[in-house]
Design an enzyme around this catalytic site. Structure first.
Site: not given
Ligand code: PEP
Length: 255
Positions: A13, A15, A99, A101, A171, A177, A217
């Site tokens: 992803n 973003k 998501h 975000e 998630e 992040g 992460s």
């Molecule tokens: C994500 O944006 O879905 C995500 C898991 O980000 P990160 O791997 O940076 O934590």
């Protein structure tokens, strides 16, 4: 992961990172790094404006193209939104929805995730539906309730047949992040809870054949352990998907 029953999907992803030209340069590097890796589905979910150039660059490769959102209506007065038909013209195969975000900054709620999911599935695309608890919800001990609710509402009116095109990504919001990852056992446990919800809704067969990813992460160092768990069928990867070598290491961990 349980390769005999379900497909392992490693999805990046991006973003709001990478311009169209940067995206093409990245994809050209990634394509050669992963060209022989066929034991999992490899997907990159890019900003809408990158879709035309990245789609062209991906032609003939084993990397699938994804978007980061899609609207529930097919056309109309929805300023700033993108329809599934627009995505399909560029060979987009996957769409991330729900998501954290989108939920945190753009007013996404469980019902709108469900509306988007119906349209995405009816249009023949595959969806990656994100669920996960906030740190405050984890501390209150309501992770099970939160991910179960999010999963149930997202899947409302989706049939068992349509579930073939649905991936769930667990998630935990506190892990996105932040560099904090759920332990492999905890990711496995919560993914198992989501699988039980799917089993209650559709039965054991559908539950066992639904891909449930972990995201938060995930990186080259922790992917092997996370992906070794029976209920972790892949990853949704943000930060580490922006570095071709790191993303390739996660793809390797899924081989
Ligand atoms: C994500 O944006 O879905 C995500 C898991 O980000 P990160 O791997 O940076 O934590």
């Amino acid at each position: 992961m349980n390769n005999s029953k379900r497909k392992t999907v490693i999805a990046g992803n991006w973003k709001m990172n990478m311009t169209p030209n940067e995206g093409v340069a990245f994809v050209n590097e990634l394509k050669s790094l992963v060209k022989d890796k066929n034991n999992c589905e490899i997907v990159i979910c890019v900003p809408d404006v990158d879709i035309p150039t990245v789609s062209e660059a991906l032609k003939g490769s084993n990397i699938k193209l994804g978007a980061q959102n899609a609207h529930w209506e097919l056309k109309g007065a929805f300023t700033g939104e993108t329809s599934v038909n627009m995505l399909k013209e560029y060979n987009v195969g996957y769409v991330i929805i729900g998501h954290s975000e989108r939920r945190q900054f753009f007013g996404e709620i469980n019902n709108s995730v469900n509306m988007r999911l119906k349209t995405i599935i009816e249009s023949g695309l595959k969806a990656i539906v994100c669920v996960g608890e906030l740190i405050t919800e984890r501390e209150l001990g309501i992770t099970t309730e939160i991910v179960s609710l999010q999963t149930k509402v997202a899947l409302h009116d989706i049939t068992a047949e349509q579930m073939k095109n649905v991936i769930i990504a667990y998630e935990p919001v506190w892990a996105i992040g932040t560099g904090k990852t759920a332990t492999a056992d905890e990711a496995d446990r919560v993914n198992g809870i989501i699988r039980n919800v799917i089993s209650d809704l559709y039965g054991e067969n559908t539950a066992e054949s639904t891909t449930i990813q972990y995201g938060g992460s995930m990186n080259a160092a922790n992917a092997v352990e996370l992906l070794s768990k029976v209920n972790v069928d892949g990853g949704l990867i943000g930060g580490a998907s922006l570095k071709a070598l790191d993303f390739t290491a996660i793809v390797d961990a899924a081989q």
